[in-house]
Scaffold this motif. Sequence first.
Motif, short mmCIF file in Angstrom:
data_model
loop_
_atom_site.label_atom_id
_atom_site.label_comp_id
_atom_site.label_asym_id
_atom_site.label_seq_id
_atom_site.Cartn_x
_atom_site.Cartn_y
_atom_site.Cartn_z
N LEU A 33 0.76 -1.09 0.15
CA LEU A 33 -0.13 0.09 0.14
C LEU A 33 0.82 1.14 -0.17
O LEU A 33 0.60 2.06 -0.63
CB LEU A 33 -0.80 0.05 1.34
CG LEU A 33 -1.98 1.31 1.38
CD1 LEU A 33 -3.09 1.35 0.35
CD2 LEU A 33 -2.64 1.23 2.63
N GLU A 34 1.76 1.44 0.97
CA GLU A 34 2.79 2.52 1.00
C GLU A 34 3.84 2.33 -0.04
O GLU A 34 4.49 3.29 -0.17
CB GLU A 34 3.30 2.39 2.44
CG GLU A 34 2.44 2.56 3.36
CD GLU A 34 1.85 3.86 3.58
OE1 GLU A 34 2.46 4.88 3.24
OE2 GLU A 34 0.37 4.05 3.76
N ASP A 35 4.09 1.33 -0.95
CA ASP A 35 4.88 1.14 -2.05
C ASP A 35 6.25 1.57 -1.47
O ASP A 35 7.26 2.16 -2.02
CB ASP A 35 4.67 2.10 -3.24
CG ASP A 35 5.41 1.70 -4.46
OD1 ASP A 35 5.73 0.47 -4.50
OD2 ASP A 35 5.70 2.32 -5.30
N LEU A 36 6.60 0.95 -0.12
CA LEU A 36 7.94 1.17 0.49
C LEU A 36 9.17 0.37 -0.28
O LEU A 36 10.22 1.11 0.07
CB LEU A 36 7.77 1.00 2.00
CG LEU A 36 7.06 1.94 2.66
CD1 LEU A 36 6.80 1.50 4.08
CD2 LEU A 36 7.51 3.27 2.70
N ILE A 37 8.85 -0.73 -0.79
CA ILE A 37 9.79 -1.44 -1.51
C ILE A 37 9.40 -1.63 -2.73
O ILE A 37 8.55 -2.28 -3.22
CB ILE A 37 10.20 -2.89 -0.79
CG1 ILE A 37 10.35 -2.81 0.59
CG2 ILE A 37 11.31 -3.63 -1.53
CD1 ILE A 37 10.59 -3.98 1.33
#
Length: 141
Positions: free
Chosen positions: A54-58
Motif C-alpha cells: 500500500l505504501e509502496d515502500l519497497i
Amino acid sequence: IMPILDNEGYELVELRDQGTGRSRKLQVFIYRQSGFDVEDCARISRKISDELDLEDLISTHYFLEVSSPGLDRKLTTLRDFTRNLGQDLDFVFKDGKAITGTLLNVDNNQLDLLVNGEKQGFSLNQIHYAKISIKMGRKDG
C-alpha cells in the motif's frame, strides 16, 4: 512494521534486509511473551505485506519472511537481556573472553551474572553478544 506489531501485541526483535533485485529478502523476527505459531506468523506476514504494498515502500520484488528468532539467536539489546532474566546465558565479550552465567539483574546498561557461584557485574558495552545456553544431555549406556 512497528505499528502493526504493536497493535497485534508483538515485539520486533530483529529486521534483516538481505540481497538485491529478484533475490531480495526481508526477514522480520518477532516475539510475544505468550508465544505464537506458524498461523500467527502467516497472519502478521499478510498484514505487513499489505502495508508495504500500500505504501509502496519497497519498489523491487522481495520475499517477506516473518518468524520467531529461535533459541540460538544472539542477544544484543537491553530488552533482550531483560526478557531473559534468570536464564543461563553464554556470553562473548568484545575482548574475546567467553563465559556462561545466570543473568541475575539488568539495570540500565549493567548486567549482573552468577558465574561459578560468584556474582559479577558487566556493562552492556563490554558484551559482543550473548545466547541462551543450550545444554545438551547425554544418554549413557
